[in-house]
Design an enzyme around this catalytic site. Structure first.
Site, PDB file in Angstrom:
ATOM      1  N   ASN A   1      -3.124   2.550 -10.080  1.00 27.73           N
ATOM      2  CA  ASN A   1      -3.565   1.836  -8.876  1.00 27.73           C
ATOM      3  C   ASN A   1      -3.571   0.346  -9.209  1.00 27.73           C
ATOM      4  O   ASN A   1      -3.225  -0.062 -10.320  1.00 27.73           O
ATOM      5  CB  ASN A   1      -4.955   2.328  -8.444  1.00 27.73           C
ATOM      6  CG  ASN A   1      -5.343   1.811  -7.071  1.00 27.73           C
ATOM      7  OD1 ASN A   1      -4.562   1.904  -6.119  1.00 27.73           O
ATOM      8  ND2 ASN A   1      -6.525   1.242  -6.939  1.00 27.73           N
ATOM      9  N   LYS A   2      -3.931  -0.447  -8.244  1.00 33.32           N
ATOM     10  CA  LYS A   2      -3.901  -1.914  -8.401  1.00 33.32           C
ATOM     11  C   LYS A   2      -4.539  -2.366  -9.709  1.00 33.32           C
ATOM     12  O   LYS A   2      -5.587  -1.860 -10.098  1.00 33.32           O
ATOM     13  CB  LYS A   2      -4.622  -2.533  -7.183  1.00 33.32           C
ATOM     14  CG  LYS A   2      -4.678  -4.028  -7.136  1.00 33.32           C
ATOM     15  CD  LYS A   2      -3.337  -4.699  -7.308  1.00 33.32           C
ATOM     16  CE  LYS A   2      -2.312  -4.227  -6.304  1.00 33.32           C
ATOM     17  NZ  LYS A   2      -0.925  -4.585  -6.703  1.00 33.32           N
TER      18      LYS A   2
ATOM     19  N   GLY B   1       0.869  -1.187   0.000  1.00 35.06           N
ATOM     20  CA  GLY B   1       0.000   0.000   0.000  1.00 35.06           C
ATOM     21  C   GLY B   1       0.899   1.229   0.000  1.00 35.06           C
ATOM     22  O   GLY B   1       1.835   1.316   0.820  1.00 35.06           O
ATOM     23  N   ALA B   2       0.629   2.153  -0.928  1.00 38.29           N
ATOM     24  CA  ALA B   2       1.574   3.249  -1.170  1.00 38.29           C
ATOM     25  C   ALA B   2       1.996   4.026   0.090  1.00 38.29           C
ATOM     26  O   ALA B   2       3.204   4.141   0.375  1.00 38.29           O
ATOM     27  CB  ALA B   2       1.004   4.179  -2.235  1.00 38.29           C
TER      28      ALA B   2
ATOM     29  N   ASP C   1      -1.562   4.673  -6.330  1.00 38.97           N
ATOM     30  CA  ASP C   1      -0.122   4.486  -6.092  1.00 38.97           C
ATOM     31  C   ASP C   1       0.684   5.638  -6.658  1.00 38.97           C
ATOM     32  O   ASP C   1       1.778   5.942  -6.171  1.00 38.97           O
ATOM     33  CB  ASP C   1       0.342   3.169  -6.709  1.00 38.97           C
ATOM     34  CG  ASP C   1      -0.101   2.020  -5.823  1.00 38.97           C
ATOM     35  OD1 ASP C   1      -1.242   1.579  -5.966  1.00 38.97           O
ATOM     36  OD2 ASP C   1       0.691   1.628  -4.944  1.00 38.97           O
TER      37      ASP C   1
ATOM     38  N   GLN D   1      -5.756  -8.730  -2.074  1.00 37.14           N
ATOM     39  CA  GLN D   1      -5.782  -7.678  -1.038  1.00 37.14           C
ATOM     40  C   GLN D   1      -7.216  -7.362  -0.606  1.00 37.14           C
ATOM     41  O   GLN D   1      -7.444  -6.976   0.532  1.00 37.14           O
ATOM     42  CB  GLN D   1      -5.130  -6.390  -1.566  1.00 37.14           C
ATOM     43  CG  GLN D   1      -3.628  -6.455  -1.718  1.00 37.14           C
ATOM     44  CD  GLN D   1      -3.210  -6.835  -3.115  1.00 37.14           C
ATOM     45  OE1 GLN D   1      -3.917  -7.547  -3.818  1.00 37.14           O
ATOM     46  NE2 GLN D   1      -2.036  -6.400  -3.530  1.00 37.14           N
TER      47      GLN D   1
ATOM     48  N   ARG E   1      10.175  -1.260  -4.673  1.00 37.25           N
ATOM     49  CA  ARG E   1       8.986  -1.336  -5.543  1.00 37.25           C
ATOM     50  C   ARG E   1       8.932  -0.052  -6.394  1.00 37.25           C
ATOM     51  O   ARG E   1       9.109   1.038  -5.842  1.00 37.25           O
ATOM     52  CB  ARG E   1       7.713  -1.511  -4.706  1.00 37.25           C
ATOM     53  CG  ARG E   1       7.683  -2.851  -3.953  1.00 37.25           C
ATOM     54  CD  ARG E   1       6.314  -3.139  -3.386  1.00 37.25           C
ATOM     55  NE  ARG E   1       5.362  -3.491  -4.420  1.00 37.25           N
ATOM     56  CZ  ARG E   1       4.050  -3.618  -4.185  1.00 37.25           C
ATOM     57  NH1 ARG E   1       3.569  -3.413  -2.974  1.00 37.25           N
ATOM     58  NH2 ARG E   1       3.221  -3.929  -5.171  1.00 37.25           N
TER      59      ARG E   1
HETATM   60  O1  MRU Z   1       0.523  -4.024  -4.482  1.00 39.65           O
HETATM   61  P1  MRU Z   1      -0.064  -3.246  -3.349  1.00 39.65           P
HETATM   62  O2  MRU Z   1      -0.899  -4.067  -2.437  1.00 39.65           O
HETATM   63  O3  MRU Z   1       0.965  -2.423  -2.647  1.00 39.65           O
HETATM   64  O4  MRU Z   1      -1.037  -2.222  -4.077  1.00 39.65           O
HETATM   65  C1  MRU Z   1      -1.773  -1.315  -3.281  1.00 39.65           C
HETATM   66  C2  MRU Z   1      -2.736  -0.487  -4.025  1.00 39.65           C
HETATM   67  O5  MRU Z   1      -2.847  -0.568  -5.234  1.00 39.65           O
HETATM   68  C3  MRU Z   1      -3.493   0.528  -3.235  1.00 39.65           C
HETATM   69  O6  MRU Z   1      -4.748   0.737  -3.783  1.00 39.65           O
HETATM   70  C4  MRU Z   1      -2.721   1.853  -3.218  1.00 39.65           C
HETATM   71  O7  MRU Z   1      -1.401   1.654  -2.825  1.00 39.65           O
HETATM   72  C5  MRU Z   1      -3.342   2.863  -2.339  1.00 39.65           C
HETATM   73  S1  MRU Z   1      -3.150   2.487  -0.651  1.00 39.65           S
HETATM   74  C6  MRU Z   1      -3.824   3.719   0.270  1.00 39.65           C
END
Ligand code: MRU
Length: 360
Positions: free
Chosen positions: A258-259, A54-55, A248, A207, A96
């Protein structure tokens, strides 16, 4: 925030003075165990291996990673300390590539170190630790402001209660606490405005199914988990009043990484006339990236596709590919909800105003 209590309803991370405890998000919801990091390398591995994700949570962890680097350095010479810190920042920045909060936090730490280079080693270390704590505490404050601003945006939709679809996990677990997209949902729930939350399972890492559902369950917010191929069905039935997701990296024109799967949702939402909101702190805006096309998309391990919870579903001799993020076009985003208020199209203008510190 060293004094954070591990008994809080959702504790993503806790600073212990010379260590960082991270809830192991790979094991949720089945086990609630913490991983302890005592070195910058351990913090970097925790980010890379998805113990923490999560960012904003990645950004906070990286900041504490630099604090751990300052603590672990055993020498007494300043030159050696500064070199060790620079190497640790490099190490952490290679974990990442997509979430800009990682680079935002490391840039902040780097600047602080450069500005403190005339101080004694012990003073530099203390400053680094306080900066990391500040980033953590501010993240929670910012998320609560995003929640407040999200409430105002939803109230304008003039509905008694909302069925909200969310993707991935943009909750307390993805931040230092409270969450961004889930922060908005938390706030709406506090005001008794949530009918239900539709939680995309979010293949391949799950997630949504594992983490968002775990948080909503703890908060006693109505939800059901759906698979990633079900949103169009529920949208077509009129069962989704709004979509809210995290981010992200947001480019200067509003394009949002985003994801993986978010892009499809943004297109579907437009098609069905459903508001599509991105909730994110200003630190997720990458003012130097003009459009989404130049955002680097992380390609993750093939095993995440081949196996579900450790069980192989695609044999090794078959090809798979695993991009972890996609980019939603600014034109499909109804508003970007930040701690400074909601940003509306044209985003080039509203984002530039945020950058310049003015009103939107
Ligand atoms: O691969 P991840 O689980 O780090 O991806 C997370 C996401 O895509 C979230 O939606 C994003 O980081 C926002 S978190 C507030």
């Amino acid at each position: 925030m060293g004094d954070r209590n591990l008994e809080d309803s959702v504790t993503t991370l806790a600073w212990g003075g010379d260590n960082l405890k991270l809830i192991d998000q790979r094991k949720l919801p089945f086990e609630e165990v913490f991983v302890e990091c005592r070195t910058a390398l351990e913090a970097a591995s925790a980010i890379k291996d998805m113990v923490v994700r999560g960012a904003p949570a990645i950004g906070v962890t990286a900041a504490y990673g630099v604090a751990l680097a300052a603590i672990e350095y055993r020498g007494s010479d300043k030159k050696g300390l500064l070199e060790h810190l620079a190497n640790s920042i490099k190490l952490l920045s290679g974990t990442r590539p997509t979430a800009v909060n990682l680079f935002w936090a490391l840039k902040k730490m780097d600047k602080l170190i450069k500005d403190s280079k005339d101080l004694k080693p012990g003073q530099i270390r203390d400053k680094i630790i306080s900066e990391a704590k500040k980033i953590e505490i501010e993240d929670i404050k910012i998320n609560k402001m995003i929640g407040q601003n999200g409430l105002k945006v939803f109230l304008k939709l003039k509905k008694e209660k909302f069925s909200i679809l969310t993707h991935c996990n943009a909750g307390a677990l993805a931040t230092a606490g409270y969450g961004t997209a889930l922060g908005v949902i938390r706030k709406l729930n506090e005001e008794n405005l949530v009918k239900k939350v539709l939680v995309d399972e979010t293949r391949p890492y799950l997630q949504g199914a594992r983490l968002t559902s775990w948080e909503l369950q703890k908060e006693k917010i109505n939800f059901f988990v759906i698979t990633d191929n079900m949103p169009a069905y529920f949208m077509s039935k009129g069962e989704v009043d709004a979509v809210v997701v995290g981010a992200d990296r947001i480019a200067a024109n509003g394009d949002t990484a985003n994801k993986i799967g978010t892009l499809g949702l943004s297109i579907l939402a437009k098609k069905f006339g459903i508001p599509f909101f991105v909730a994110a702190p200003v630190s997720t805006i990458d003012f130097d990236t003009k459009t989404g096309e130049s955002i680097e998309i992380e390609i993750r391990s093939e095993d995440e596709i081949r196996k579900v919870m450790g069980r192989q579903i695609v044999p090794d001799y078959m090809d798979v590919i695993n991009p972890a993020f996609d980019v939603s076009k600014a034109s499909n985003i109804t508003a970007i909800i930040t701690e400074k208020g909601p940003l509306y199209p044209p985003y080039i203008k509203s984002i530039r105003k945020v950058k310049d510190g003015g009103r939107r």
